[in-house]
Design an enzyme around this catalytic site. Structure first.
Site, mmCIF file in Angstrom:
data_model
loop_
_atom_site.group_PDB
_atom_site.id
_atom_site.type_symbol
_atom_site.label_atom_id
_atom_site.label_comp_id
_atom_site.label_asym_id
_atom_site.label_seq_id
_atom_site.Cartn_x
_atom_site.Cartn_y
_atom_site.Cartn_z
ATOM 1 C CE LYS A 176 18.014 -5.462 56.763
ATOM 2 N NZ LYS A 176 16.610 -5.390 56.332
ATOM 3 C CG HIS A 190 14.340 3.283 55.345
ATOM 4 N ND1 HIS A 190 14.917 2.046 55.521
ATOM 5 C CD2 HIS A 190 13.839 3.633 56.556
ATOM 6 C CE1 HIS A 190 14.776 1.654 56.769
ATOM 7 N NE2 HIS A 190 14.117 2.609 57.421
ATOM 8 C CE LYS A 239 13.936 0.634 52.581
ATOM 9 N NZ LYS A 239 14.315 -0.697 53.054
ATOM 10 C CG HIS A 262 12.751 -5.440 53.278
ATOM 11 N ND1 HIS A 262 11.879 -5.820 54.272
ATOM 12 C CD2 HIS A 262 13.722 -4.703 53.880
ATOM 13 C CE1 HIS A 262 12.296 -5.342 55.430
ATOM 14 N NE2 HIS A 262 13.421 -4.662 55.225
ATOM 15 C CB CYS A 301 17.538 -0.054 54.763
ATOM 16 S SG CYS A 301 16.885 -1.721 54.829
ATOM 17 C CG ASP A 358 16.776 -6.744 53.167
ATOM 18 O OD1 ASP A 358 17.532 -5.774 53.324
ATOM 19 O OD2 ASP A 358 15.885 -7.049 53.989
#
Length: 529
Positions: free
Chosen positions: A306, A132, A130, A227, A76, A39
């Site tokens: 975003k 995800h 991360k 983030h 993401c 982000d």
């Protein structure tokens, strides 16, 4: 005479053998580190005007190759899927939203990942941070997707100190791949109350120090920063005591400084181990910074953020640095996140200096090898890329040359957040978008809809918008009415990509995923998914 001739012939033969051996010498494989910020806004780093103190990353960018036309996806999961596979998310069913906790889907097990390719090429492979990309079954977790080890969290975001996902359940693991091919997974309860970036830095340092240097090294460092939630040790906020106008921005800048310190640990470990001189380091953000209250990111001078297809959502802060290359370059060639898989696997197979080596066979992917374009030896290997197709929402966007076309509703027309006055001068753009918002409120009609008709009949078409993002990166002037032929051509290209798309995989949360069934920890819960 005969003896002299024989000696000459033997000499020539030996010379030929030496030349052949040199020609067949395996190129030196570089170590590769890919660091992905989460982000990060376009204007959150110093080389784009930010007040952030980030000396390590700034020095790497300034003495490396800054990629000013580097594009990702607006959120993401899609970007990470594209990075790992070299394919557009619309071909993977990961083009609508992100994977939320407990949802039983992810990156399909049939997809070969960047880590798989690196493993095939002899690399040690490690993931930090991360994930995800799904965890409904162990088969979707990092160590079953090509990584020797994984340290971090499976979901999309969590608290930095307590390691709690949005529902309040714990999500932090250390996974390793056993010799039998199974994953050994340890829930790292001791991570609780330690700032996550400190843990990630220590783990990255550990895998570097323990690396067997007879093998090349690949590290995928997927940062949690910047983030939400906006959490950072006070010592970093103290660096910005002079900023009193905007606490969100102050915290964001502090998080950037914490991220920079993490990068410093990684670079120092590579240098101390003697690996840095043979390393290629890639830095990018997974999408633009989010807009609105509670977010300190800035995408100035880009429009949107975003979640949106505007430039502020998809043009990503990025650079490449390597001691193997001449630095101090600003590169404006068109690069897409799908290009990293073919580019990095080419480097892994062929080395930095080899331009004629073909690299591994990658199948039907969307990315292209951009190494020559990145180092400035050739123009970009692409002239277009698909921003996205979302069959659920019914929108799409495409970049072709300098043009960007939107099909269907894709966000608020006035999407613009004025940057902090103490950091940026943006009066003209602020006035433009304020007026645009007022006009939209006053005239909420169908005037924005362009009619495209082959038979001359008048009918309402799907809304289209066209911008020249080279001349107008802030996307202030809509041009579809002036260039109907370009609109038509780009719509045809979107139809082509639509024909290659699959329906989104999204599924609702599975009650059997409830962490309370697994000791309060998010855990893979299905045999397959």
């Amino acid at each position: 005479m005969m003896r002299d001739s024989t000696i000459r012939i033997l000499f020539i033969l030996l010379l030929g053998i030496d030349s052949l051996a040199a020609a067949e010498e395996v190129p030196r494989q570089p170590h590769i580190v890919v660091m992905v910020a989460d982000d990060l806004g376009w204007a959150d780093m110093p080389w784009h005007g930010s007040l952030a103190t980030a000396p390590t990353l700034t020095d790497l960018a300034d003495t490396g190759i800054i990629l000013e036309q580097h594009y990702v996806h607006p959120i993401c999961t899609p970007t990470r899927a594209a990075l790992m596979t070299g394919k557009y998310p619309s071909r993977l069913g990961l083009n609508h939203g992100t994977i939320n906790p407990g949802e039983p889907y992810g990156l399909g097990v049939e997809e070969k990942t960047l880590a798989n390719y690196m493993k095939d090429l002899g690399y040690s492979t490690h993931q930090v941070g991360k994930w995800h990309l799904g965890y409904c079954s162990w088969a979707l977790t990092p160590t079953q997707r090509g990584f020797d080890s994984s340290y971090g969290f499976y979901n999309g975001h969590e608290t930095y100190f307590s390691k709690l996902a949005p529902d309040g359940s714990f999500d932090f693991r250390f996974d390793t791949l056993g010799e039998d091919g199974d994953t050994a997974s340890e829930v790292v309860w001791t991570a609780n109350q330690t700032y996550s970036l400190y843990l990630y830095a220590d783990r990255a340092k550990q895998v570097i120090e323990e690396h067997d240097q007879s093998k090349p090294f690949f590290l995928y460092f997927a940062m949690q920063t910047v983030h939400t939630p906006n959490e950072v040790p006070e010592k970093y906020k103290d660096m910005y005591d002079g900023i009193t106008e905007d606490d969100d921005r102050k915290t964001l800048l502090a998080m950037v400084s914490a991220m920079d310190d993490t990068a410093k640990v990684v670079i120092s470990a590579l240098k101390d181990s003697g690996m840095w001189e043979n390393t290629v380091f890639v830095f990018l953000s997974d999408n633009g910074g989010p807009l609105g209250a509670g977010h300190g990111q800035v995408n100035y001078p880009l429009r949107g953020g975003k979640y949106s297809y505007w430039e502020g959502g998809i043009r990503s802060v990025s650079f490449l640095h390597s001691p193997l290359l001449a630095g101090g370059q600003v590169n404006h060639e068109l690069i897409h996140v799908t290009d990293w898989l073919p580019t990095l696997t080419h480097l892994a197979a062929c080395g930095v200096e080899e331009s004629h080596c073909s690299g591994p066979q990658l199948g039907d992917i969307d990315g292209v090898n951009q190494w020559q374009a990145i180092v400035g030896a050739a123009p970009s290997n692409r002239t277009e890329f698909l921003v996205n197709i979302d069959q659920v929402v019914g929108n799409a966007a495409l970049r072709m040359g300098p043009w960007k076309l939107y099909r269907g509703e894709h966000g608020k027309e006035e999407d613009w957040e004025p940057p902090p006055k103490f950091e940026f001068e943006a009066e003209e753009l602020n006035a433009h978008f304020k007026q645009l918002a007022l006009e939209k409120e006053k005239y909420p009609s169908d005037d924005d809809y362009v009619v495209i008709s082959d038979d001359g009949r008048t009918r309402k078409a799907i809304k289209t918008e066209l911008y020249n993002v080279i001349d107008d990166p802030s996307e202030t002037k809509e041009l579809s009415g002036e260039y109907p032929d370009i609109v038509r051509t780009m719509l045809e290209r979107i139809e082509y990509y639509d024909s290659r798309a699959v329906m989104p995989r999204n599924l609702p949360r599975d009650p059997s995923s409830d962490p309370s069934l697994f000791g309060g920890v998010w855990t893979p819960w299905l045999e397959s998914c």
